[in-house]
Write a protein that holds these residues in place. Structure first.
Motif, PDB file in Angstrom:
ATOM      1  N   ALA A 443     -37.003 -15.272 -28.764  1.00  0.00           N
ATOM      2  CA  ALA A 443     -37.974 -14.415 -28.045  1.00  0.00           C
ATOM      3  C   ALA A 443     -37.024 -13.543 -27.095  1.00  0.00           C
ATOM      4  O   ALA A 443     -36.054 -14.168 -26.103  1.00  0.00           O
ATOM      5  CB  ALA A 443     -38.949 -14.838 -27.371  1.00  0.00           C
ATOM      6  N   PRO A 444     -37.176 -12.294 -26.785  1.00  0.00           N
ATOM      7  CA  PRO A 444     -36.263 -11.407 -25.998  1.00  0.00           C
ATOM      8  C   PRO A 444     -36.762 -11.666 -24.448  1.00  0.00           C
ATOM      9  O   PRO A 444     -37.906 -12.248 -24.225  1.00  0.00           O
ATOM     10  CB  PRO A 444     -36.654  -9.807 -26.536  1.00  0.00           C
ATOM     11  N   SER A 445     -36.211 -11.095 -23.653  1.00  0.00           N
ATOM     12  CA  SER A 445     -36.464 -11.216 -22.038  1.00  0.00           C
ATOM     13  C   SER A 445     -37.586 -10.047 -21.900  1.00  0.00           C
ATOM     14  O   SER A 445     -37.829  -9.454 -22.962  1.00  0.00           O
ATOM     15  CB  SER A 445     -35.438 -10.463 -21.243  1.00  0.00           C
ATOM     16  N   ALA A 446     -38.484 -10.310 -20.963  1.00  0.00           N
ATOM     17  CA  ALA A 446     -39.504  -9.408 -20.743  1.00  0.00           C
ATOM     18  C   ALA A 446     -39.008  -8.083 -20.531  1.00  0.00           C
ATOM     19  O   ALA A 446     -38.086  -7.774 -19.851  1.00  0.00           O
ATOM     20  CB  ALA A 446     -40.438  -9.922 -19.526  1.00  0.00           C
ATOM     21  N   ALA A 467     -34.978  -5.132 -27.662  1.00  0.00           N
ATOM     22  CA  ALA A 467     -35.673  -5.896 -28.310  1.00  0.00           C
ATOM     23  C   ALA A 467     -35.927  -5.011 -29.651  1.00  0.00           C
ATOM     24  O   ALA A 467     -35.195  -3.772 -29.817  1.00  0.00           O
ATOM     25  CB  ALA A 467     -37.435  -6.017 -28.007  1.00  0.00           C
ATOM     26  N   TYR A 470     -42.042  -3.483 -29.729  1.00  0.00           N
ATOM     27  CA  TYR A 470     -42.750  -3.772 -28.231  1.00  0.00           C
ATOM     28  C   TYR A 470     -44.189  -3.628 -28.750  1.00  0.00           C
ATOM     29  O   TYR A 470     -44.721  -2.789 -29.626  1.00  0.00           O
ATOM     30  CB  TYR A 470     -42.450  -2.779 -27.236  1.00  0.00           C
ATOM     31  N   THR A 520     -45.062  -6.147 -24.075  1.00  0.00           N
ATOM     32  CA  THR A 520     -44.314  -7.428 -24.493  1.00  0.00           C
ATOM     33  C   THR A 520     -43.140  -7.028 -25.604  1.00  0.00           C
ATOM     34  O   THR A 520     -43.164  -5.998 -26.345  1.00  0.00           O
ATOM     35  CB  THR A 520     -45.005  -8.641 -25.106  1.00  0.00           C
ATOM     36  N   ASP A 523     -38.431  -9.482 -31.129  1.00  0.00           N
ATOM     37  CA  ASP A 523     -37.402  -9.626 -32.068  1.00  0.00           C
ATOM     38  C   ASP A 523     -37.678  -9.289 -33.464  1.00  0.00           C
ATOM     39  O   ASP A 523     -38.680  -9.039 -33.880  1.00  0.00           O
ATOM     40  CB  ASP A 523     -36.355 -10.701 -31.878  1.00  0.00           C
ATOM     41  N   GLU A 528     -42.143 -13.303 -29.332  1.00  0.00           N
ATOM     42  CA  GLU A 528     -42.599 -12.498 -28.389  1.00  0.00           C
ATOM     43  C   GLU A 528     -42.114 -12.766 -27.146  1.00  0.00           C
ATOM     44  O   GLU A 528     -42.195 -13.986 -26.741  1.00  0.00           O
ATOM     45  CB  GLU A 528     -44.086 -12.512 -28.602  1.00  0.00           C
ATOM     46  N   SER A 529     -41.901 -12.033 -26.111  1.00  0.00           N
ATOM     47  CA  SER A 529     -41.563 -12.282 -24.873  1.00  0.00           C
ATOM     48  C   SER A 529     -42.726 -12.553 -23.997  1.00  0.00           C
ATOM     49  O   SER A 529     -43.706 -12.200 -24.229  1.00  0.00           O
ATOM     50  CB  SER A 529     -40.712 -11.081 -24.089  1.00  0.00           C
ATOM     51  N   GLU A 530     -42.420 -12.745 -22.711  1.00  0.00           N
ATOM     52  CA  GLU A 530     -43.508 -12.899 -21.826  1.00  0.00           C
ATOM     53  C   GLU A 530     -44.062 -11.354 -21.464  1.00  0.00           C
ATOM     54  O   GLU A 530     -42.990 -10.411 -21.581  1.00  0.00           O
ATOM     55  CB  GLU A 530     -43.092 -13.526 -20.329  1.00  0.00           C
TER      56      GLU A 530
END
Length: 678
Positions: A443-446, A467, A470, A520, A523, A528-530
């Protein structure tokens, strides 16, 4: 290609006679409608891998956060795209974009496009010739790279592109000399055999198996596809009185196998296993899926089989689809469950639980192949709710992660309103593609929302992050979202593919009220990120608004002199109104509730005919009084026609009218109006 129904009937009759009793379902592929009319014997309600456990959140079943929604776009026989051979580059490209429009309109998030239908290519391949289905002549350059174009266009809309290959079919005829000069089969005639009017690569020859993998991997290695997809054609479906001519191949390569059936199954297994390994070595994020015939084996033959009574793909076409799942050689399985709920030989309500059990406990996701092409064909398929009922049933089986519809033209045609019903019942909101952690992503960074502004077309968000894509969530007013608000798609308004170190997204559905947005990051495996920090857009002018009024809607009024017809196929909706011209107004009015004073584009829809009026008066009730635009309804129908941009006052009122007052002859027609804020 001759009478489609005739082709279907002949194929189905032959296959049924060879394999099944009359009531038993027969064989098909995703491109089956070109060959068989009854050829083939979802939806997670919420994604349970999200950060908030479902038990803690009140999940809305009709709006799942993650769901694979796709349609097959078939090229063989020009079923879907291109619609015929020999179209210009611009015509082919316009047609493909229109299929992406259909996908977007129905909140689909993927397309499965046939790019190697008959040992030929929809890209400049060093292994096989250009496809006949593009230009009408195998080997002729179409003048551009269709695969490069299609992938780019799909990704512009953040729609996944799954490259659909038919591994072994060489031609829909048996004349090797009709293949392009330099075709691999002309160079190696012993690589192929003729069976039931078609040519096939021989799956039992190791060099052939390696070659077809090389041909397909060239596309995987050189194009940004999201998935590799096989249909159900490995060994050919059985034909009455014919034997597959591979006894000599078995004698040469079948050592260690006591019977030819086990050897054939092993040949297919090797193709699947090896192709999976090669894809993962080249591009680990690319998914591999197969759409097999809906029945593996019947329980009367094998206790592990389904409680069905149809053709068994394990025995008839040597496809051990159950093993492909249990061995983990696939990322998704997409069985063609092309039968209705309650079918006597292959009940949809029996096969969905059976396939759910097969994938349970594995990393292989289950997507159901749906027979959109059968709607209106009689029996249960004359019920507009049949497909929607399939998805209601799927909700009881969380292993079902999505659905794929055969084929694009049947989704677009929307016979009996079945697709509209399905979309209203199940696809009201967008959905993220199901994630696949086993593919090794993270998961990517937010991300962050660096700008959020009202524009003439809505609210524009500028997103910064690292990412692949989104997801955008919207809430009414100035608010702080609860974690559970992200556990279904109730607030998801769309997704966007990344461009560089971020993306821009326009919320074209925004009106003048205030909103809070979160974003969010995802990838390539859809982890999913935060959520980002929130961005608040205050109430104000701007934003997009559009309204369509059809003659069947309550906002339409017309006098008794206006007749009703559904004769023209160019109509909008189920019908339209018509009247003779007279020296009096007698206006048919379209009423709209205009949200605010401002500029609005007015478009009209009408069926055209040489007998209609050449100067039909359209009246637009603007802020400065009525304006009249005359339209030649003899031509240009069956589409939205732009009358211009007008200043309209706010409020609910008659905005557009069709008058009968014209000196020219021919019916004046009132069908539909679309008003859009600009």
């Amino acid at each position: 290609m001759g009478s489609l129904r005739a082709i279907l009937t002949v194929f189905t009759t032959t296959l049924l006679a060879a394999t099944l009793v009359a009531a038993t379902p027969s064989a098909a592929g995703p491109d089956a409608r070109a060959r068989a009319s009854d050829a083939a014997a979802q939806n997670r309600s919420a994604d349970t891998s999200d950060a908030v456990a479902p038990a803690q959140c009140d999940i809305d079943p009709p709006t799942p956060k993650r769901q694979f929604r796709a349609m097959w776009i078939a090229s063989v026989h020009n079923i879907d795209w291109p619609s015929r051979t020999g179209l210009s580059v611009s015509q082919q490209q316009a047609e493909f974009r229109s299929w992406l429009d259909v996908a977007e309109e129905n909140n689909f998030n993927a397309v499965i496009v046939q790019i190697r239908p008959t040992a030929d290519a929809f890209w400049p391949s060093p292994h096989e010739p250009w496809s006949h289905w593009l230009t009408g002549t195998q080997g002729r350059d179409p003048g551009y790279d269709p695969l490069e174009f299609m992938v780019a266009e799909a990704h512009k809309r953040n729609i996944e592109f799954h490259a659909w290959f038919n591994p072994y079919r060489v031609a829909t005829h048996t004349n090797v000399n009709n293949l392009a000069a330099g075709h691999p089969v002309r160079q190696n005639p012993d690589w192929a055999f003729a069976y039931n009017g078609q040519l096939y690569y021989n799956p039992g020859i190791p060099a052939v198996r390696e070659f077809v993998q090389d041909a397909m991997m060239h596309a995987v290695q050189n194009y940004d596809v999201d998935g590799v997809h096989f249909d159900d054609y490995f060994y050919p479906y059985p034909a009455s009185g014919q034997q597959i001519p591979d006894q000599d191949t078995y004698n040469q390569y079948g050592g260690g196998f006591s019977n030819i059936g086990d050897w054939r199954r092993n040949n297919v297994d090797l193709l699947v296993q090896e192709m999976n390994a090669r894809i993962k070595q080249a591009k680990p994020h690319v998914k591999f899926g197969i759409s097999p015939f809906g029945i593996w084996r019947n329980s009367s033959t094998d206790p592990a089989g389904s409680n069905t009574n149809g053709l068994q793909s394990y025995d008839a076409i040597y496809a051990d689809s159950r093993r492909w799942v249990t061995e983990g050689w696939l990322d998704y399985i997409n069985p063609q469950i092309y039968w209705e709920i309650g079918h006597s030989a292959a009940d949809y309500a029996v096969l969905v639980p059976w396939w759910s059990d097969v994938v349970s406990g594995t990393d292989v996701q289950l997507y159901v192949g749906q027979a959109a092409y059968k709607v209106g064909d009689g029996g249960a398929w004359n019920d507009a709710t049949e497909l929607s009922d399939h998805l209601h049933l799927n909700r009881n089986h969380p292993e079902v992660r999505g659905d794929v519809y055969f084929s694009a033209k049947d989704v677009d045609t929307d016979r009996l309103g079945s697709i509209s019903r399905l979309t209203a019942d199940h696809y009201r909101r967008p959905a993220l593609i199901p994630d696949m952690p086993q593919l090794g992503g993270s998961a990517p960074s937010a991300p962050s929302i660096t700008d959020a502004d009202r524009t003439g077309s809505g609210v524009s968000l500028t997103i910064s992050g690292n990412a692949s894509s989104y997801a955008v969530y919207r809430f009414n007013g100035d608010t702080t979202a609860d974690p559970c608000d992200f556990d279904d798609a109730s607030h998801l308004i769309g997704t966007v593919r990344a461009s560089g170190s971020g993306a821009t997204f326009t919320d074209s559905t925004a009106d003048s009220q205030g909103y809070t947005y979160y974003v969010t990051a995802l990838d390539r495996t859809q982890l999913e990120s935060e959520p980002s920090a929130r961005a608040v857009v205050q109430p104000g002018s701007g934003g997009s608004w559009s309204m369509t009024i059809d003659d069947a809607d309550s906002g339409f009024t017309a006098g008794d002199s206006w007749g009703t017809s559904s004769w023209s196929s160019e109509r909008h909706g189920d019908g339209y109104r018509y009247a003779d011209p007279v020296a009096a107004s007698d206006v048919a009015w379209f009423l709209a509730d205009v949200p605010a004073n401002g500029s609005y584009r007015v478009e009209v829809w009408y069926p055209s005919n040489s007998g209609y009026n050449s100067a039909t008066p359209y009246i637009i009730a603007t802020s400065g009084g009525n304006e009249v635009v005359r339209v030649d309804q003899r031509s240009g129908g069956g589409q939205w026609v732009d009358l211009g941009t007008f200043t309209l006052p706010a409020g609910e009122r008659n905005v557009v009218g069709v008058s009968r007052w014209t000196s020219t002859s021919g019916y004046v027609v009132a069908d539909a109006v679309r008003i859009t804020r600009v």
